[in-house]
Every structure is written in C-alpha cells, then in structure tokens.
Design an enzyme around this catalytic site. Structure first.
Site, short mmCIF file in Angstrom:
data_model
loop_
_atom_site.label_atom_id
_atom_site.label_comp_id
_atom_site.label_asym_id
_atom_site.label_seq_id
_atom_site.Cartn_x
_atom_site.Cartn_y
_atom_site.Cartn_z
N TYR A 1 -11.40 13.83 -4.23
CA TYR A 1 -10.59 13.34 -5.41
C TYR A 1 -9.66 14.82 -5.72
CZ TYR A 1 -9.08 11.48 -9.80
OH TYR A 1 -8.33 11.16 -10.76
N ASP B 1 0.87 -1.38 -0.15
CA ASP B 1 0.07 0.04 -0.16
C ASP B 1 1.07 1.35 -0.09
OD1 ASP B 1 -1.67 2.10 0.94
OD2 ASP B 1 -3.12 0.78 1.68
N THR C 1 -8.85 3.68 -18.67
CA THR C 1 -8.36 2.91 -17.69
C THR C 1 -9.22 1.89 -17.17
OG1 THR C 1 -8.94 4.43 -15.86
CG2 THR C 1 -7.03 4.88 -16.95
#
Length: 262
Positions: free
Chosen positions: A168, A67, A203
């Site tokens: 975001y 991570d 993506t």
C-alpha cells in the site's frame, strides 16, 4: 477552472471519497462519469446523483463499470465524459489495500501476487486513467489559460507507512513521486496535476470496523481529533480545481497526524 458545464471522470466514484467528490461536482453543474467496479453500486449512485442535479442545471451523471487497470475500461469512461461536454476534470479515488508483513511470523514471504495487485490498482490504475484523460483534455480548447485538472489520491501511508503496509505504501508513494514530473510534463498542454494525501478518513472500508476501533483511530489525530469526513476531501478537491496556481503538489489532509509504526 470553472466547474459548471464541464465533464469529469471520477474513479472509485460509487462510494467514499469519490462519491463525496461526485456529489460536489454535480451540485456545481458538472457532467460526472463514475468509473467503478461492476460489483459496486455505481448504477444506482449515478441515477441518484442525476436526480440530485440543481434545478435549471444541465448536470448529468453516468456510470461506467470497469477496472482502472484496463485501458479499454478507462477509455470508455473518458469517451463517455467527452460525449457530454469537454473533459476538464479527473479525480482518481479508486484504491485498495492488502496488508501483510514482508516476512510472516511463520517465515512465509509476502505473496508477490498481492504486491502486484495493490500496486496495479493503486498506482498503475491511477496512471492508466490519468494518461487517457490527459490526452483527451489536450484536445480541448483553452479556457482562461488552462485545459484541465487531474487530482490523484495518495495517503499519509506514502510518508509513514505502517507495519504490514509494504504494498500500500509503495503504491501511494509512487503516486506522490509521479505528481511533479507529470505536472511539469503536462504544463505544455495547460493541464494541472495535483495529489491529495488523506490521513484517517471515514470510508466504507474503515466503517466495517467496530465503533470502539474507529473511536480509537480518531483519537490519534491531533486536531480535529476524529476521522476525516469524505466531504472534507471533496471540498479540497473542488478548491484545487478552482485555484489555477495549485499544480505539481501533494497536499496532506490529515489533521496533523503522523502514523506510528503500528
């Protein structure tokens, strides 16, 4: 900077923009380390990329499951890369989104844990890998006046965040905001720092959507009127690596799109 024979760490390298970048770097003779989640296809991707290395090239590819928020996981990726060859390239592609309005229609506020999670992965995770990679790069010998290049991934949402992208956009705006000060900071170590801000790209996250939805998204891009190809991101990344005057800047890679509110 020469790509052949050096090592590189690519976060989020098992798919999407990171995978396309890894492919280009392996093709040019780099030793690549992919840092991605244990649930990713990283092991198989690394095996496939290792077999893809050009004949006569010493290029290798390794997978480190982890991570980007973990100091230990990031340190393992950096150490794995440094064990292959001098670490001179790091490309931070790992990222995610968790959409939601600041206040939902029913009056419920956006969950703080969701905001912390997105910022933690996208912004803090990027800085975590960056700081450890930079420390390793600083220990290497200068080659042609530089020691390394770090490329981060922001987004067009850093500039025109849409409704529902509060977390975001904040995370990607943070990446843009830290690019210049870190580039100035690391100039003394002869390490360059750049950021790519992609627009709408094809993506794995987007490709789960219906084709008509993807076509409608691509039609919003002025020119070329389509979704970006991950290899176009990888092409820019390698150009940044090879051009020593590119430093401290964010480059939009978006076909001139400017995102609407929603």
């Amino acid at each position: 900077m020469q790509i052949n024979g050096v090592s590189a760490v690519i976060t989020g390298g098992a798919s999407g923009l990171g995978l396309a970048t890894a492919e280009r770097l392996v093709d040019q003779g780099a030793h690549v380390v992919l840092l991605d989640l244990p649930t990713s296809d990283g092991e198989q991707v690394a095996k496939d990329l290792g077999e893809r290395a050009p004949r006569g090239s010493a290029a290798t590819c390794h997978f480190v499951a982890g991570d980007v928020r973990s100091a230990d996981d990031a340190a393992r990726a950096v150490a794995t890369a440094a064990a292959q060859a001098p670490l001179r390239i790091t490309v931070n592609c790992a990222g995610l989104g968790r959409g939601g309005r600041t206040v939902k229609r029913d009056g419920t506020p956006y969950a703080l844990e969701d905001f912390e999670f997105v910022v933690g992965v996208n912004l803090i995770g990027t800085f975590n890998v960056l700081r450890l990679a930079a420390a390793e790069m600083a220990r290497t010998e200068e080659v042609d006046g530089e020691r390394g290049v770090i490329i981060n991934t922001a987004s067009a949402a850093a500039f025109e965040g849409q409704i529902g992208q509060c977390a975001y956009s904040a995370s990607k705006g943070g990446i843009v905001g830290m690019t210049l000060p870190i580039a100035r900071d690391l100039a003394a170590a002869r390490i360059r720092v750049m950021t790519i801000a992609p627009g709408l790209f094809s993506t794995p996250l987007l490709n789960k959507k219906p084709q008509e939805f993807l076509d409608a998204l691509g039609a919003q891009v002025p020119h070329p009127s389509r979704l970006g190809n991950p290899d176009e991101y990888a092409h820019l990344a390698t150009s940044i690596i090879e051009n020593p005057m590119l430093n401290g800047e964010t480059i939009r890679l978006d076909g001139a799109i400017r995102m609407a509110p929603k």
